[in-house]
Design an enzyme around this catalytic site. Structure first.
Site, short mmCIF file in Angstrom:
data_model
loop_
_atom_site.label_atom_id
_atom_site.label_comp_id
_atom_site.label_asym_id
_atom_site.label_seq_id
_atom_site.Cartn_x
_atom_site.Cartn_y
_atom_site.Cartn_z
N ASN A 89 -8.79 12.12 -50.54
CA ASN A 89 -10.18 11.66 -50.51
C ASN A 89 -11.09 12.90 -50.58
OD1 ASN A 89 -12.75 11.07 -49.32
ND2 ASN A 89 -11.92 9.17 -48.50
N ASP A 95 -6.33 10.17 -40.16
CA ASP A 95 -6.50 8.78 -40.54
C ASP A 95 -7.78 8.37 -39.85
OD1 ASP A 95 -5.77 6.50 -42.00
OD2 ASP A 95 -5.10 5.53 -40.18
N ASP A 141 -20.67 5.31 -45.36
CA ASP A 141 -21.81 6.07 -44.83
C ASP A 141 -23.18 5.45 -45.11
OD1 ASP A 141 -20.57 8.15 -43.40
OD2 ASP A 141 -20.22 9.31 -45.20
P1 ITT Z 1 -6.32 9.97 -47.49
O1 ITT Z 1 -5.39 8.95 -46.86
O2 ITT Z 1 -5.78 10.55 -48.74
O3 ITT Z 1 -6.82 10.99 -46.52
P2 ITT Z 1 -8.15 7.71 -47.61
O4 ITT Z 1 -9.57 7.51 -48.11
O5 ITT Z 1 -7.11 6.69 -48.03
O6 ITT Z 1 -7.67 9.19 -47.97
P3 ITT Z 1 -7.87 6.82 -44.87
O7 ITT Z 1 -6.63 6.06 -45.10
O8 ITT Z 1 -7.99 7.65 -43.62
O9 ITT Z 1 -8.21 7.82 -46.05
O10 ITT Z 1 -9.09 5.80 -44.94
C1 ITT Z 1 -10.29 6.16 -44.44
C2 ITT Z 1 -11.35 5.21 -44.98
O11 ITT Z 1 -12.28 4.96 -43.91
C3 ITT Z 1 -12.13 5.90 -46.08
O12 ITT Z 1 -11.61 5.62 -47.36
C4 ITT Z 1 -13.53 5.29 -45.87
O13 ITT Z 1 -13.58 4.02 -46.46
C5 ITT Z 1 -13.59 5.12 -44.35
N1 ITT Z 1 -14.15 6.33 -43.72
C6 ITT Z 1 -13.47 7.24 -42.96
N2 ITT Z 1 -14.28 8.24 -42.58
C7 ITT Z 1 -15.48 7.98 -43.12
C8 ITT Z 1 -16.70 8.65 -43.11
O14 ITT Z 1 -16.86 9.83 -42.52
N3 ITT Z 1 -17.73 8.10 -43.76
C9 ITT Z 1 -17.59 6.93 -44.40
N4 ITT Z 1 -16.46 6.23 -44.49
C10 ITT Z 1 -15.39 6.74 -43.84
#
Ligand code: ITT
Length: 209
Positions: free
Chosen positions: A12, A72, A158
């Site tokens: 991400n 995560d 966000d």
């Molecule tokens: P990785 O597993 O490759 O790190 P991912 O996007 O799949 O990437 P996650 O499984 O941790 O990551 O999912 C986190 C989701 O939660 C992310 O895609 C966003 O939709 C949301 N999220 C997490 N942190 C956030 C933030 O700071 N601002 C906005 N949305 C967030």
């Protein structure tokens, strides 16, 4: 103090930018998954952020031999019983983008009054070596969900996540401002001493939050 390479294991780009900014200044070489384009992705099907963060960090550490930092994270909405939670990235279905996830979120909350829109971002960070998890830390940021998207910064949910004390969504904040107060920023600040201990060559047992 030892010098080391730490792999930041996220696909991400929004997260990657935040993690790199917060860890800047540590005496480590930071690498990313772009340096390892052919690695298989881990299965993220644990029921907790902690379980998924540990699994992700161990997966990449075992494959690369590098200390690996993975998080995560996700959004928990009280009126939705904590959903989307660990399903945040794929809330609207596999392959769906942030716009689709946000549209679903707003749809699901259509009957919920503005006073009942409490939510929090949660993040668990895990640092692993090839054979074991070395440290974990967590952080949370409380806010409310707003129907109208505001701001162009950040990523994911966000634009709909308003932090009442600041009168801004996390998409309206400058990156430094979001990093100072965010779930990920707090978790990274908490795990930083463990990294410093590791670099100094001592055990980090007991430093988990
Ligand atoms: P990785 O597993 O490759 O790190 P991912 O996007 O799949 O990437 P996650 O499984 O941790 O990551 O999912 C986190 C989701 O939660 C992310 O895609 C966003 O939709 C949301 N999220 C997490 N942190 C956030 C933030 O700071 N601002 C906005 N949305 C967030």
């Amino acid at each position: 103090m030892r010098s080391a390479t730490i792999l930041i294991a996220t696909a991400n780009q929004g997260k990657l930018g935040e993690v790199m900014a917060i860890l800047a200044g540590l005496p480590v070489h930071l690498t990313t998954l772009e340096d390892y384009p052919d690695l298989p992705v881990p299965v993220e099907d644990a029921e907790t952020f902690e379980g998924n963060a540990k699994r992700k960090a161990l997966h990449y550490a075992a494959l690369t031999g590098c200390w690996t930092l993975a998080d995560d994270s996700g959004l928990e909405v009280d009126a939705l019983g904590g959903e989307p939670g660990v399903h945040s990235a794929r809330y609207a279905g596999p392959g769906c983008d942030a716009a689709a996830n946000n549209a679903k979120l707003i749809r699901e909350l259509s009957d919920i009054s503005p006073g009942q829109r409490m939510a929090r971002f949660r993040c668990v960070i895990a640092l692993a070596g090839p054979e074991e998890v070395l440290a974990t830390a967590s952080g949370a940021l409380h806010g409310v969900i707003v129907d109208q998207a505001r701001g162009t910064g950040g990523f994911g949910y966000d634009p709909h996540f308003l932090v009442p004390e600041y009168g801004m969504t996390t998409a309206e904040m400058l990156p430094e401002q979001k990093n100072r107060i965010s779930h990920r920023g707090r978790a990274l600040q908490a795990v930083r001493p463990a990294i410093e201990r590791l670099l100094a060559g001592s055990s980090v047992a007991g430093l988990n939050d």
